[in-house]
Scaffold this motif. Structure first.
Motif, short mmCIF file in Angstrom:
data_model
loop_
_atom_site.label_atom_id
_atom_site.label_comp_id
_atom_site.label_asym_id
_atom_site.label_seq_id
_atom_site.Cartn_x
_atom_site.Cartn_y
_atom_site.Cartn_z
N GLU A 1 14.18 -1.37 -9.55
CA GLU A 1 12.73 -1.54 -9.40
C GLU A 1 12.37 -2.50 -8.29
O GLU A 1 11.20 -2.63 -7.95
N LYS A 2 13.34 -3.21 -7.73
CA LYS A 2 13.08 -4.17 -6.66
C LYS A 2 14.08 -3.95 -5.53
O LYS A 2 15.29 -3.93 -5.74
N LEU A 3 13.55 -3.77 -4.32
CA LEU A 3 14.40 -3.53 -3.15
C LEU A 3 14.88 -4.85 -2.58
O LEU A 3 14.12 -5.82 -2.46
N SER A 4 16.14 -4.88 -2.18
CA SER A 4 16.70 -6.05 -1.53
C SER A 4 16.81 -5.79 -0.03
O SER A 4 16.66 -4.65 0.44
N ALA A 5 17.12 -6.84 0.71
CA ALA A 5 17.31 -6.68 2.15
C ALA A 5 18.48 -5.74 2.45
O ALA A 5 18.43 -4.96 3.40
N HIS B 1 0.83 -1.21 0.00
CA HIS B 1 0.00 0.00 0.00
C HIS B 1 0.86 1.26 0.00
O HIS B 1 0.63 2.18 -0.80
N PHE B 2 1.86 1.32 0.87
CA PHE B 2 2.68 2.53 0.99
C PHE B 2 3.57 2.74 -0.24
O PHE B 2 3.80 3.87 -0.65
N LEU B 3 4.07 1.66 -0.82
CA LEU B 3 4.85 1.80 -2.04
C LEU B 3 3.98 2.31 -3.19
O LEU B 3 4.41 3.14 -4.00
N GLY B 4 2.73 1.83 -3.24
CA GLY B 4 1.81 2.31 -4.27
C GLY B 4 1.46 3.77 -4.08
O GLY B 4 1.41 4.55 -5.05
N ALA B 5 1.22 4.17 -2.82
CA ALA B 5 0.89 5.56 -2.54
C ALA B 5 2.06 6.48 -2.86
O ALA B 5 1.88 7.57 -3.41
N ALA B 6 3.27 6.03 -2.53
CA ALA B 6 4.46 6.84 -2.83
C ALA B 6 4.64 6.99 -4.34
O ALA B 6 5.02 8.06 -4.83
N ALA C 1 12.46 4.77 0.56
CA ALA C 1 12.94 3.78 -0.40
C ALA C 1 12.48 4.10 -1.82
O ALA C 1 13.24 3.93 -2.78
N SER C 2 11.25 4.58 -1.95
CA SER C 2 10.72 4.92 -3.27
C SER C 2 11.50 6.07 -3.90
O SER C 2 11.68 6.11 -5.12
N ILE C 3 11.94 6.99 -3.07
CA ILE C 3 12.68 8.15 -3.58
C ILE C 3 14.12 7.79 -3.93
O ILE C 3 14.65 8.20 -4.97
N ILE D 1 7.77 0.56 -6.99
CA ILE D 1 8.82 -0.44 -6.83
C ILE D 1 8.27 -1.59 -6.00
O ILE D 1 7.19 -1.50 -5.40
N THR D 2 9.01 -2.69 -5.92
CA THR D 2 8.61 -3.85 -5.14
C THR D 2 9.77 -4.26 -4.23
O THR D 2 10.85 -3.68 -4.28
#
Length: 474
Positions: free
Chosen positions: A384-388, A334-339, A377-379, A348-349
């Protein structure tokens, strides 16, 4: 412990809309002197032409303007989904115009004439609300179904939804408790939206943001000349909320003398404006929130027992994020979509390892910390994909705090198996403050909580405020 630095003044990008050139320039001068980036427009039409290409944290608009007045302008902002905080400035204040402005997105209103301090204080409150990511107004529309406002399928969230569905239609006073950042204000909005008052105003007041003198005026209003700066009468929040709901955010911050006056409103549904002997009657449902253990506040003599009983007719407890970790993936999405919507880019995922890391994290700042992290993280994301590994440096792990506080010879920062969560939280906060040499703003940011929340925690731990800082009480 090192003395803590005072919180910095918030600044932002502000648009002033007023057809009166002198008033427009005066407001701009005050706000620029305070460090804000200020632009101005002579009409609402001019402002609407400017807004598609520029973003503002706050819009100050006059009510009485030719062509398109302030209320029409606010409706236009709402229709265009412009989420800047809005404050109405007017010399013709009335209950109807203030409620109408706030219903359509205004955070507050300011009556002419006003001085520079009043303007700066109101702007600070508006900017602080914006920093918390609150895109909704002080009076919230109930157009969105309340069930969809709460994200999570955990048993804790299902139980909370069931409690809201039962409590909301009763019209009784509700006390919402929970840690900072858990979403208590959102729960209050859901209670209002699920009630029979959903079409009426939900007026909110952030209690810690005001001094005791201003608090009474904000709650009950005042007459002209009631105190030194009362140059004009003001309508209070209870009067604005007549027929609807008032949300008293962090009610334990209200001083004892004012608690007695609030108790009277709950008991008798009446009050007097400051400086007036005329009794006004109101039909208002009260919802209160607190991040403190209110029973302990009663035992300590800081909160009236009779007021507690009046408020806690229907108690609701909002679970901490660590107690509903299964909801983390849904919240992340939800927050990644809103950002992505705000940043006008594709969302991003997170990969599996990053998701596992987020689900195992202890979240001292709760949902607010998660939202801030996903926005950051979005900024800053380079893929396109976040890692640990992308996220780990932004998470405040207890082990990291132990290392940061390892210079403490007393061993106060050491964490041990079986330690209570409250003790772990305290040592985590103290170690973070030591690491940032007592700087409250930096420590609060690292912890994912607000400066106000940090200050409240320190008071609970026995740190006394002194000259706008905190030191360990003797």
């Amino acid at each position: 412990m090192t003395m803590l630095a005072s919180a910095p003044t918030l600044t932002g990008r502000i648009l002033v809309v007023d057809d009166n050139a002198r008033a427009r320039q005066s407001m701009c001068d005050v706000l620029r002197h305070a460090g804000n980036d200020v632009q101005m427009c002579a009409s609402a039409i001019e402002a609407l032409q400017k807004l598609p290409s520029q973003e503002f944290d706050l819009i100050l608009t006059d009510l009485q303007m030719p062509g398109m007045d302030g209320l029409q302008f606010i409706r236009a902002l709402q229709d265009r989904k412009i989420d800047s905080q809005v404050v109405m400035v007017t010399a013709f204040a009335s209950v109807s115009s203030a409620v109408e402005a706030m219903r359509h997105g205004a955070l507050d209103y300011l009556e002419k004439p006003f001085d520079a301090d009043q303007l700066e204080q109101l702007v600070q409150r508006a900017l602080a609300r914006g920093r918390r990511g609150a895109a909704h107004s002080a009076v919230t529309s109930s157009s969105q179904p309340w069930h969809s406002m709460m994200i999570g399928t955990s048993s804790a969230m299902q139980r909370l939804r069931s409690q809201i569905a039962v409590a909301a239609p009763t019209g009784e006073t509700v006390l919402i408790s929970g840690e900072s950042g858990t979403g208590k204000e959102l729960v209050a909005r859901c209670v209002h939206a699920a009630s029979g008052r959903a079409t009426k105003a939900l007026v909110s007041l952030n209690c810690p943001a005001l001094s005791p003198q201003l608090m009474e005026s904000e709650l009950f209003g005042h007459e002209r000349g009631a105190f030194t700066s009362a140059d004009a009468p003001r309508v209070g929040r209870f009067e604005l909320a007549d027929g609807g709901t008032i949300l008293l955010d962090e009610i334990t911050e209200i001083e004892l003398p004012l608690q007695a006056k609030l108790l009277r409103v709950l008991q008798e549904k009446s009050f007097e404006r400051v400086g007036s002997s005329e009794t006004l009657e109101v039909d208002v449902r009260v919802i209160a929130t607190t991040n403190r253990e209110i029973r302990q506040e009663v035992v300590a003599g800081r909160f009236r027992q009779d007021l507690f009983y009046r408020l806690a007719v229907v108690p609701l407890v909002v679970p901490a994020l660590r107690d509903r970790r299964e909801d983390v993936p849904l919240l992340v999405e939800h927050f990644l979509g809103a950002a992505a919507v705000r940043l006008e880019r594709s969302p991003i995922t997170v990969d599996r390892a990053a998701s596992d890391l987020l689900c195992s994290y202890h979240w001292p700042g709760n949902v607010r910390e998660l939202e801030n992290l996903m926005t950051r993280a979005s900024i800053l994301a380079t893929s396109e994909k976040l890692s640990a590994d992308d996220l780990r440096s932004w998470l405040l792990e207890p082990e990291a705090m132990h290392s940061a506080g390892s210079g403490n010879s007393s061993g106060e920062s050491e964490l041990q198996a079986g330690m209570k969560l409250e003790d772990m939280e305290r040592r985590l906060i103290e170690a973070t403050l030591d690491h940032y040499e007592g700087h409250r703003a930096r420590a609060a940011q690292a912890l994912g909580i607000g400066i106000r929340t940090l200050s409240n925690k320190l008071r609970q731990y026995g740190y006394a405020p002194r000259a706008r800082s905190f030191v360990r009480a003797a």
